[in-house]
Design an enzyme around this catalytic site. Structure first.
Site, PDB file in Angstrom:
ATOM      1  CG  ASP A  67      -2.283  -0.618   0.816  1.00  0.00           C
ATOM      2  OD1 ASP A  67      -2.808  -0.474  -0.145  1.00  0.00           O
ATOM      3  OD2 ASP A  67      -2.815  -1.715   1.751  1.00  0.00           O
ATOM      4  CG  HIS A 101      -6.132   0.773   1.794  1.00  0.00           C
ATOM      5  ND1 HIS A 101      -6.307   0.645   0.676  1.00  0.00           N
ATOM      6  CD2 HIS A 101      -7.390   1.343   2.453  1.00  0.00           C
ATOM      7  CE1 HIS A 101      -7.408   0.698   0.070  1.00  0.00           C
ATOM      8  NE2 HIS A 101      -8.244   1.027   1.154  1.00  0.00           N
ATOM      9  CE1 TYR A 105      -3.429  -4.340   6.103  1.00  0.00           C
ATOM     10  CE2 TYR A 105      -2.467  -2.586   4.827  1.00  0.00           C
ATOM     11  CZ  TYR A 105      -3.286  -3.780   4.856  1.00  0.00           C
ATOM     12  OH  TYR A 105      -3.976  -3.953   3.898  1.00  0.00           O
ATOM     13  CD  GLU A 192      -6.531  -2.178  -2.457  1.00  0.00           C
ATOM     14  OE1 GLU A 192      -6.571  -1.462  -3.563  1.00  0.00           O
ATOM     15  OE2 GLU A 192      -5.517  -1.788  -1.622  1.00  0.00           O
ATOM     16  CG  HIS A 195      -8.495   1.497  -5.677  1.00  0.00           C
ATOM     17  ND1 HIS A 195      -7.880   1.513  -4.470  1.00  0.00           N
ATOM     18  CD2 HIS A 195      -9.610   2.223  -5.391  1.00  0.00           C
ATOM     19  CE1 HIS A 195      -7.976   2.228  -3.733  1.00  0.00           C
ATOM     20  NE2 HIS A 195      -9.306   2.546  -3.870  1.00  0.00           N
TER      21      HIS A 195
END
EC number: 1.17.4.1
Length: 322
Positions: A67, A101, A105, A192, A195
């Protein structure tokens, strides 16, 4: 009257309706990691073995790197060849969400891991040969490829390379563990999916304008790159999952998503694997909505932006026949 130096974007005159529909889709499903109660997963986390904790942490660390590439390099490179000003606006949105994104994490790490563990995660990510190889393969295309090659690299990253990592939280979700970590992953998968289909659609527009000989040359390059990425991904997957026996299941999931990446770009699937071959726990995790908790409503109706939706096969046929 002065000559136009810089034209204002006009959303009342749309050259490509896919730009408008994609913008609306992305803004409707906007989310932030700070709205998800990750601390509710602490009991599940403490119940995992140390070996499992290390594996999950490394998986999420690898996703962070991908990412980061997409937010820092990928979208910047794709903006150099936009067809419409509205496409550039969509790519700006995508770039921001890729940063969300990557940050998500770290929110997981700060909740589940100690400071020394977090340092170890990023040291592993920044020195793992397979992670660094796929990062280089993708970023070299971003830096030196043609506009269409850059789109191929982006779709491979969005629709294929992330999924060796996405497998893990979906697997735990299917076994009633780490539901809030999985919630973040499902939100990321939802993003995603959009995207990948959007950039794949833009690839198709350019690809269809090429002479047949150039199309064949580009297709040969596309499949060669996919083979190289898959070969590396098999080694990365083995390193992550051999010790817990998940490797072949993950590879099936990877091949299935490699086919999806090709479909995004209007190309024929390469591998024989279909949704029926993927572990049903994983497919169920993708298709199930955000039902484990009602985190959006915790901040009021103004943040009620919808639920995670499964991507169906038809979603990968975006736009060209519309």
């Amino acid at each position: 009257m002065a000559k136009t130096y810089y034209a204002a974007i006009n959303w009342n005159e749309i050259e490509d309706l896919i730009d408008k529909s994609t913008w609306e889709k992305l803004t409707e499903q906007f989310w932030l990691d700070t709205r998800i109660p990750l601390s509710n997963d602490l009991d599940d986390w403490r119940g995992l073995s140390k070996e499992e904790q290390v594996m999950v942490s490394r998986v999420l660390g690898g996703l962070t790197l991908l990412d980061t590439i997409q937010s820092e390099s990928g979208m910047h490179q794709l903006r150099d060849a936009v067809r419409t000003p509205h496409e550039e606006a969509v790519l700006n949105n995508i770039q921001f969400m890729e940063s969300v994104h990557a940050k998500s994490y770290s929110s997981i790490f700060s909740t589940l891991n100690t400071k020394s563990e977090i340092d170890e995660i990023f040291e592993w990510v920044n020195t793992n040969e397979y992670l660094q190889k796929k990062s280089k393969l993708i970023n070299e295309v971003y830096l030196h490829g043609t506009p269409l090659q850059k789109k191929v690299a982006s779709v491979y990253l969005e629709t294929f390379l992330f999924y060796s990592g996405f497998y893990t939280p979906l697997h735990y979700l299917g076994n009633n563990k780490l539901p809030n970590v999985a919630e973040i992953i499902k939100l990321i998968i939802r993003d995603e999916s959009v995207h990948g289909t959007y950039i794949g659609y833009k690839f198709q527009l350019g690809f269809n304008e090429l002479p047949e000989a150039e199309q064949e040359e580009l297709k040969e390059w596309m499949y060669a790159l996919l083979f190289e990425l898959y070969e590396n991904e098999e080694k990365y997957t083995a390193e992550l999952y051999d010790h817990i026996g998940w490797t072949e299941d993950v590879n099936i999931f990877l091949r299935y998503n490699a086919n999806k990446a090709l479909m995004n770009m209007g190309q024929d699937p390469l591998f024989p694997d279909t949704a029926d071959d993927v572990n049903p726990i994983i497919m169920n995790g993708i298709s199930t909505g955000t039902s484990n908790h009602d985190f959006f409503s915790q901040v009021g109706n103004g943040y009620l932006l919808g639920t995670v939706e499964a991507m169906n096969d038809d979603d990968y046929l975006i736009g060209l026949d519309s």
